[in-house]
Design an enzyme around this catalytic site. Structure first.
Site, PDB file in Angstrom:
ATOM      1  N   SER A 251       0.854  -1.191   0.000  1.00 37.75           N
ATOM      2  CA  SER A 251       0.000   0.000   0.000  1.00 37.75           C
ATOM      3  C   SER A 251       0.885   1.233   0.000  1.00 37.75           C
ATOM      4  CB  SER A 251      -0.896   0.003   1.232  1.00 37.75           C
ATOM      5  OG  SER A 251      -0.126   0.384   2.363  1.00 37.75           O
ATOM      6  N   LYS A 252       0.244   2.377  -0.034  1.00 36.20           N
ATOM      7  CA  LYS A 252       0.982   3.650  -0.088  1.00 36.20           C
ATOM      8  C   LYS A 252       1.931   3.806   1.097  1.00 36.20           C
ATOM      9  CE  LYS A 252      -1.398   6.110  -3.492  1.00 36.20           C
ATOM     10  NZ  LYS A 252      -2.866   6.033  -3.584  1.00 36.20           N
ATOM     11  N   ARG A 253       1.585   3.159   2.214  1.00 40.13           N
ATOM     12  CA  ARG A 253       2.460   3.219   3.390  1.00 40.13           C
ATOM     13  C   ARG A 253       3.874   2.757   3.054  1.00 40.13           C
ATOM     14  NH1 ARG A 253       2.011  -0.468   7.035  1.00 40.13           N
ATOM     15  NH2 ARG A 253       0.524  -1.676   5.799  1.00 40.13           N
TER      16      ARG A 253
END
Ligand code: GLU
Length: 481
Positions: A251-253
């Protein structure tokens, strides 16, 4: 039989790195087998599809260098490769399936379906909807003719199982009792993903469906539909999803997930391609740096791993650095010149270009991204400002002022101007003043470049020129006082 594969993204977001990997594996497989690589658009979700995303997907696949043989912008035997332009075809297939008794009109509302599910579970049956509450075909036809809204559902044959051998996951079995009579046409006449995707795969003669594992549970539906259309099922290969280094879904994390972001940040497409290829496949012999032609030669779908692949931006950065170092010097200068000029907001004169050529190899050796180059070389082409934290950390330390003024004196006395001469002079200065290289040279770096991060010092000084070096050392020294 010649291989035909497709990449079928939905334009509901920027091309994801996982999508890039799927496109690449399709491409490698097609090229390795001498087959055809098709690019189509699964744009039936009108609400979420945008032309911006569509364009990004085409641009990103093209940027990766994965040229397609048939499909959007290229054409082929189908009039269109956009699902939004093939609605009549999907409706035709749905109507044929109803006529054949392989699909039926369904009038159940979502609330009713909920009730039916509860009822099934209470009676110890599978909650998968089997259409038992729908009117018979004659009655259904009359209701449809009278304008009653209806979906079209596929009649899953029960009891029964669908078994297929997935190239990546081996034998997969689905019990039809667990599979809903799924909707193929919505009440507004638009097809669902299952119908549109299957009709396209059949019409385009797709022999191998290579896609993400998230679609594995859709596959029995696609096989049932394919065979109900009287066609032959494709071979399926479901690729494991990408994870972050912590083992959680990417994910963007974990950093950028769009190919576009890497394109914008100056990554080299061949490096990104090389890195994506390794996410689930290995070219063998422990080699990791392998160019596209070599990958095509070696690609083997059977060797793709079913273990989750870890997408690690540190490794991608490393790979990008490898590819930057592999560029020849001219190529490197050519690819950073625009960036440097954009950073300065003006073009470089002839002498300045020569300076860039001079410093380029020393930057190339260390850079992980082309986009970091403009900041690193700016001090050669414009006045500098001292970076506040570099100044505090370096220039206020004991010995820093001695180093700067002694360096100015020893450089001023230099007769020849070369890296060797500058280095000898400055090392002599360190010895004379009893300074370590760290204590004595780091202040010079800040003084001439404004920052404690710059290309190697002696080369930087030579590229900057004697006069400007002396000026900057003087100015820094006066600020230290
Ligand atoms: N359009 C689907 C997606 O973007 C992929 C369809 C397929 O490969 O079958 O997830």
């Amino acid at each position: 039989m010649s291989v035909r594969v497709r990449f079928a993204p939905s334009p509901t977001g920027f091309l994801h790195v996982g999508g890039g990997r799927t496109a690449l594996y399709n491409y490698l497989f097609a090229r390795n087998m001498g087959g055809t690589f098709i690019l189509r658009s699964d744009d039936t979700d009108r609400a979420r599809s945008t032309t911006e995303f569509q364009q990004d997907i085409l641009d990103s696949v093209a940027w990766l260098g994965l040229d397609w043989d048939e499909g959007i912008e290229v054409g082929g035997s189908s009039e269109s490769y956009r699902q939004s332009e093939r609605l009549a075809r999907y409706q035709e297939v749905a109507a044929q399936l109803v006529a054949d008794g392989k699909a039926y009109h369904s009038f159940a509302s979502p609330e009713q379906l909920d009730e039916f599910r509860k009822e099934a579970m209470k009676e110890g049956r599978s909650p998968a909807y089997d259409g038992r509450h729908e009117p018979d075909p004659g009655e259904a036809a009359a209701l449809v003719a009278a304008g009653e809204p209806a979906t079209v559902r596929f009649a899953v044959p029960r009891p029964g199982t669908t078994v297929f051998t997935d190239v990546v996951r081996d034998e997969v079995t689905f019990d039809h009792l667990q599979v809903d009579d799924f909707v193929i046409l919505r009440s507004d006449g638009t097809p669902t993903y299952h119908l549109a995707s299957t009709v396209d795969d059949v019409d385009f003669g797709i022999t191998h469906v290579i896609r993400g594992e998230d679609l594995l549970s859709s596959t029995p539906k696609h096989i049932l539909l394919t065979e109900a259309m009287g066609a032959q099922r494709a071979t399926y290969a479901h690729l494991s999803l990408l994870m972050g280094p912590d083992g959680k879904k990417l994910s963007k994390r974990h950093g950028h997930t769009a190919i576009k972001a890497y394109r914008d940040e100056g990554y080299l497409a061949p490096a990104v391609v090389n890195y994506l290829a390794l996410l689930g496949w290995s070219p063998g012999d422990d080699e990791t740096v392998v160019d596209l032609d070599e990958m095509i030669r070696r690609f083997d779908l059977n060797a793709v791993s079913k273990n989750p692949a870890i997408f690690d931006t540190d490794k991608l950065d490393w790979m990008n650095g490898v590819y930057i170092r592999e560029m020849n010097p001219d190529q490197f200068v050519a690819s950073v010149l625009d960036l440097v000029e954009a950073g300065l907001g003006r073009s470089l004169g002839e002498d300045e270009q020569a300076t860039l050529v001079e410093i380029a190899p020393h930057v190339q050796e260390r850079a992980k991204h082309l986009t970091e180059v403009p900041d690193q070389v700016r001090f050669l082409f414009s006045e500098i400002e001292y970076d506040e934290s570099s100044w505090q950390k370096v220039m206020t330390k004991e010995g820093a002022d001695v180093a700067v003024s002694a360096a100015r004196d020893s450089i001023a006395g230099l007769e020849s101007w070369s890296v060797e001469a500058v280095e000898a002079a400055l090392r002599g200065m360190l010895e004379a003043k009893g300074l370590s290289a760290r204590k004595g040279l780091q202040p010079l770096r800040v003084a001439i470049s404004g920052s404690s991060v710059s290309p190697p010092l002696f080369e930087s000084i030579v590229a900057l020129g004697k006069e400007r070096t002396l000026e900057r050392l003087s100015r820094a020294h006066s600020l230290q006082a």
